[in-house]
Motif scaffolding. Structure first.
Motif, PDB file in Angstrom:
ATOM      1  N   LEU A 168       0.823  -1.204   0.000  1.00  0.00           N
ATOM      2  CA  LEU A 168       0.000   0.000   0.000  1.00  0.00           C
ATOM      3  C   LEU A 168       0.860   1.259   0.000  1.00  0.00           C
ATOM      4  CD1 LEU A 168      -2.827  -1.039   2.500  1.00  0.00           C
ATOM      5  CD2 LEU A 168      -3.001  -0.811   0.018  1.00  0.00           C
ATOM      6  N   ILE A 169       1.947   1.237   0.767  1.00  0.00           N
ATOM      7  CA  ILE A 169       2.859   2.388   0.762  1.00  0.00           C
ATOM      8  C   ILE A 169       3.463   2.574  -0.631  1.00  0.00           C
ATOM      9  CG2 ILE A 169       5.064   3.249   1.642  1.00  0.00           C
ATOM     10  CD1 ILE A 169       4.313   2.002   4.338  1.00  0.00           C
ATOM     11  N   GLY A 170       3.815   1.454  -1.284  1.00  0.00           N
ATOM     12  CA  GLY A 170       4.322   1.540  -2.651  1.00  0.00           C
ATOM     13  C   GLY A 170       3.300   2.157  -3.596  1.00  0.00           C
ATOM     14  N   ALA A 171       2.015   1.780  -3.424  1.00  0.00           N
ATOM     15  CA  ALA A 171       0.959   2.349  -4.265  1.00  0.00           C
ATOM     16  C   ALA A 171       0.801   3.842  -4.007  1.00  0.00           C
ATOM     17  CB  ALA A 171      -0.356   1.616  -4.002  1.00  0.00           C
ATOM     18  N   ILE A 172       0.968   4.261  -2.756  1.00  0.00           N
ATOM     19  CA  ILE A 172       0.867   5.687  -2.426  1.00  0.00           C
ATOM     20  C   ILE A 172       2.023   6.468  -3.055  1.00  0.00           C
ATOM     21  CG2 ILE A 172       1.035   7.332  -0.519  1.00  0.00           C
ATOM     22  CD1 ILE A 172      -0.529   5.279   1.156  1.00  0.00           C
ATOM     23  N   ILE A 173       3.206   5.883  -3.042  1.00  0.00           N
ATOM     24  CA  ILE A 173       4.348   6.550  -3.680  1.00  0.00           C
ATOM     25  C   ILE A 173       4.081   6.765  -5.165  1.00  0.00           C
ATOM     26  CG2 ILE A 173       6.784   6.296  -4.302  1.00  0.00           C
ATOM     27  CD1 ILE A 173       7.169   4.798  -1.654  1.00  0.00           C
ATOM     28  N   VAL A 183      -0.037  16.312   0.694  1.00  0.00           N
ATOM     29  CA  VAL A 183      -0.355  16.225   2.122  1.00  0.00           C
ATOM     30  C   VAL A 183      -1.150  14.960   2.421  1.00  0.00           C
ATOM     31  CG1 VAL A 183      -1.578  17.337   4.018  1.00  0.00           C
ATOM     32  CG2 VAL A 183      -0.271  18.721   2.388  1.00  0.00           C
ATOM     33  N   LEU A 184      -2.146  14.657   1.578  1.00  0.00           N
ATOM     34  CA  LEU A 184      -2.920  13.425   1.754  1.00  0.00           C
ATOM     35  C   LEU A 184      -2.025  12.200   1.638  1.00  0.00           C
ATOM     36  CD1 LEU A 184      -5.586  11.850   1.995  1.00  0.00           C
ATOM     37  CD2 LEU A 184      -5.831  12.074  -0.489  1.00  0.00           C
ATOM     38  N   SER A 185      -1.157  12.201   0.649  1.00  0.00           N
ATOM     39  CA  SER A 185      -0.250  11.062   0.445  1.00  0.00           C
ATOM     40  C   SER A 185       0.661  10.870   1.649  1.00  0.00           C
ATOM     41  CB  SER A 185       0.585  11.279  -0.821  1.00  0.00           C
ATOM     42  OG  SER A 185      -0.240  11.406  -1.959  1.00  0.00           O
ATOM     43  N   PHE A 186       1.163  11.976   2.196  1.00  0.00           N
ATOM     44  CA  PHE A 186       2.044  11.889   3.357  1.00  0.00           C
ATOM     45  C   PHE A 186       1.340  11.223   4.531  1.00  0.00           C
ATOM     46  CE2 PHE A 186       3.172  13.625   7.501  1.00  0.00           C
ATOM     47  CZ  PHE A 186       4.510  13.278   7.581  1.00  0.00           C
ATOM     48  N   TRP A 187       0.133  11.697   4.871  1.00  0.00           N
ATOM     49  CA  TRP A 187      -0.533  11.180   6.058  1.00  0.00           C
ATOM     50  C   TRP A 187      -1.011   9.747   5.866  1.00  0.00           C
ATOM     51  CZ3 TRP A 187       0.391  12.930  10.560  1.00  0.00           C
ATOM     52  CH2 TRP A 187       0.678  14.280  10.765  1.00  0.00           C
ATOM     53  N   LEU A 192       0.255   4.107   7.567  1.00  0.00           N
ATOM     54  CA  LEU A 192       0.583   2.731   7.164  1.00  0.00           C
ATOM     55  C   LEU A 192       1.948   2.278   7.676  1.00  0.00           C
ATOM     56  CD1 LEU A 192      -0.799   2.761   3.531  1.00  0.00           C
ATOM     57  CD2 LEU A 192      -1.614   1.331   5.407  1.00  0.00           C
ATOM     58  N   THR A 193       2.852   3.221   7.958  1.00  0.00           N
ATOM     59  CA  THR A 193       4.148   2.797   8.504  1.00  0.00           C
ATOM     60  C   THR A 193       3.991   2.155   9.878  1.00  0.00           C
ATOM     61  OG1 THR A 193       4.553   5.034   9.385  1.00  0.00           O
ATOM     62  CG2 THR A 193       5.517   4.495   7.228  1.00  0.00           C
ATOM     63  N   ARG A 194       2.891   2.470  10.580  1.00  0.00           N
ATOM     64  CA  ARG A 194       2.693   1.869  11.904  1.00  0.00           C
ATOM     65  C   ARG A 194       2.440   0.365  11.818  1.00  0.00           C
ATOM     66  NH1 ARG A 194       3.301  -0.422  15.497  1.00  0.00           N
ATOM     67  NH2 ARG A 194       2.744  -0.152  17.665  1.00  0.00           N
ATOM     68  N   PRO A 195       1.436  -0.107  11.053  1.00  0.00           N
ATOM     69  CA  PRO A 195       1.300  -1.573  10.946  1.00  0.00           C
ATOM     70  C   PRO A 195       2.498  -2.221  10.281  1.00  0.00           C
ATOM     71  CG  PRO A 195      -0.248  -0.457   9.477  1.00  0.00           C
ATOM     72  CD  PRO A 195       0.325   0.585  10.380  1.00  0.00           C
ATOM     73  N   GLY A 262      -8.311  13.109  -9.984  1.00  0.00           N
ATOM     74  CA  GLY A 262      -8.132  11.809 -10.613  1.00  0.00           C
ATOM     75  C   GLY A 262      -7.404  10.829  -9.710  1.00  0.00           C
ATOM     76  N   MET A 263      -6.406  11.324  -8.965  1.00  0.00           N
ATOM     77  CA  MET A 263      -5.659  10.448  -8.074  1.00  0.00           C
ATOM     78  C   MET A 263      -6.469  10.068  -6.834  1.00  0.00           C
ATOM     79  SD  MET A 263      -3.267   9.943  -9.991  1.00  0.00           S
ATOM     80  CE  MET A 263      -2.545   8.703  -8.935  1.00  0.00           C
ATOM     81  N   LEU A 264      -7.457  10.894  -6.475  1.00  0.00           N
ATOM     82  CA  LEU A 264      -8.361  10.488  -5.395  1.00  0.00           C
ATOM     83  C   LEU A 264      -9.111   9.217  -5.788  1.00  0.00           C
ATOM     84  CD1 LEU A 264      -9.909  13.838  -4.080  1.00  0.00           C
ATOM     85  CD2 LEU A 264      -8.397  12.271  -2.843  1.00  0.00           C
ATOM     86  N   ALA A 265      -9.531   9.163  -7.047  1.00  0.00           N
ATOM     87  CA  ALA A 265     -10.188   7.950  -7.544  1.00  0.00           C
ATOM     88  C   ALA A 265      -9.226   6.768  -7.506  1.00  0.00           C
ATOM     89  CB  ALA A 265     -10.699   8.181  -8.964  1.00  0.00           C
ATOM     90  N   TYR A 266      -7.963   7.020  -7.826  1.00  0.00           N
ATOM     91  CA  TYR A 266      -6.939   5.972  -7.772  1.00  0.00           C
ATOM     92  C   TYR A 266      -6.799   5.440  -6.344  1.00  0.00           C
ATOM     93  CZ  TYR A 266      -2.108   4.235  -7.369  1.00  0.00           C
ATOM     94  OH  TYR A 266      -0.986   3.503  -7.090  1.00  0.00           O
ATOM     95  N   TYR A 267      -6.751   6.350  -5.370  1.00  0.00           N
ATOM     96  CA  TYR A 267      -6.642   5.916  -3.981  1.00  0.00           C
ATOM     97  C   TYR A 267      -7.884   5.147  -3.548  1.00  0.00           C
ATOM     98  CZ  TYR A 267      -2.389   8.622  -3.036  1.00  0.00           C
ATOM     99  OH  TYR A 267      -1.098   9.099  -3.027  1.00  0.00           O
TER     100      TYR A 267
END
Length: 401
Positions: A168-173, A183-187, A192-195, A262-267
């Motif tokens: 999931l982190i890879g997909a966010i990158i 900002v959304l991508s960062f948070w 996700l770094t916690r789990p 468009g990237m919101l739809a991707y997420y």
């Protein structure tokens, strides 16, 4: 004031994952080995967090050692808060995950309504700094709950479960590179770094038989604390993570509103796919996790209490019954550390008497030995479930008459 948080570079993410792993392994080690008790440990670390956070807030600039010490303590404290809800209060992980997600949404909502930005490049006022640390604390609690919930749903080992947050982190990158809101991508990645770090810590610390590498929680904590210290020393000397300039709104590049939508739809697609994977894994045959509410009560076996205890001296049975009752009382009181310590007395007493008891009745001895093993496994579980602990302890008490 100067920005009080580090620049978001590869070093930021490396040390963040190291801190989350320490938060998981160190909290487990304290809870299982020091005998302080979960609630008392949480109170102690709340005090430590208040002191360390006061140090961070009083600093006039970003100081790597102070900042990352605060992150480590927040990591441990957030983990303990989630463990209290799950282990002491019996709150289902699905509910605690939802509650923490709601709390985080409220924090972000108030933060944005007041400051009009959630960017970490704009932590240049005291209110923004306070909002930032509150959000960090909640993300650690949320990440702990969702990570444990994933294990409960899927029955995956810690090693396998590392792959989901990593993917999931890879997909966010990828999304961030393609123009998603920074900002959304960062948070999202921060949560996700916690789990990811927690599952990594469980994988390294768990015994070989449980799919881990067998380093133990203490060794895992030491190794990762040393890695954090080395990284902090490097960053202190190199200053590679210092934000030299700041922007009131934290803007780094002109965003494209159409691309961001468009990237919101991707997420959203990524979220749906991850949910589908979890639902599919949940319906696959797997061993029930210790935390599942519908875990079956332990089977007491085919021997009656009379058959199980009659071959052995009453004084020895009374000794085992006393230790078991003490352990049950500590579990009911939320003193997980005390229960872990007391159950070790049961293991020691039982092993010491094996040579004298087993020859009297191998069948009765094997039956009680199996029930004691269930108790040891339940109480020493890295994420003990109170319902399971109570069930196996009561079953043993029944078998002991």
């Amino acid at each position: 004031m100067l920005n009080k948080v580090p620049e978001v570079t590869i070093w930021f993410w490396i040390i963040k994952i190291l801190c989350t792993t320490v938060g998981e392994s160190f909290a487990d080690w304290i809870n299982m080995n020091l005998g302080v008790g979960l609630l008392d440990t949480a109170l102690i670390f709340t005090g430590v967090l208040a002191a360390v956070l006061a140090w961070q807030l009083s600093a006039s600039r970003y100081i790597p050692f102070v900042y990352w010490l605060t992150v480590v303590v927040v990591s441990v404290t957030g983990t303990l808060y989630t463990d209290i809800l799950t282990d002491s209060q019996g709150v289902p992980l699905a509910l605690s995950s939802s509650v923490f997600a709601g709390v985080l949404a409220v924090v972000f909502g108030i933060w944005y309504a007041r400051e009009r930005t959630l960017s970490v490049h704009s932590i240049i006022t005291r209110p923004r700094e306070l909002f930032y640390w509150l959000a960090v604390l909640v993300t650690f609690a949320l990440g702990t709950a969702t990570g444990d919930w994933t294990l409960e749903l899927t029955g995956w080992t810690a090693g396998v479960s590392v792959l989901l947050p990593l993917g999931l982190i890879g997909a966010i990158i990828v999304g961030w590179r393609l123009g998603a809101n920074a900002v959304l991508s960062f948070w999202l990645a921060y949560i996700l770094t916690r789990p990811l770090g927690a599952n990594l810590g469980d994988w390294l610390g768990s015994p070989d038989g449980d799919g881990g590498l067998g380093l133990g929680t203490a060794m895992t904590s030491v190794v990762f604390l040393a890695a954090i210290l080395a990284t902090v020393v490097y960053l202190t000397l190199s200053r590679r993570d210092v934000i030299e300039t700041h922007d009131q709104n934290g803007a780094r590049r002109a965003p494209s509103p159409a691309r961001e939508r468009g990237m919101l739809a991707y997420y959203a697609v990524i979220m749906v796919a991850a949910g589908g994977l979890l639902v599919w894994a949940h319906h696959q045959p797997h061993a029930a996790a210790a935390g599942e509410e519908d875990a079956p009560a332990p089977v007491t076996g085919h021997l009656t209490p009379q058959e199980a205890t009659a071959p052995f001296p009453p004084a020895e049975i009374a000794k085992f019954r006393t230790i078991t009752a003490d352990t049950l009382a500590k579990v009911n009181a939320g003193d997980q550390g005390g229960a872990t310590s007391r159950v070790t007395d049961l293991e020691t007493a039982w092993d010491d008497d094996q040579s004298a008891l087993e020859p009297k009745s191998e069948e009765a001895w094997s039956f009680l030995d199996g029930e004691i093993d269930q108790v040891l496994d339940a109480v020493r579980d890295p994420h003990p479930d109170k319902v399971t602990e109570v069930n196996v302890l009561r079953a043993l008490l029944t078998s002991l008459g």
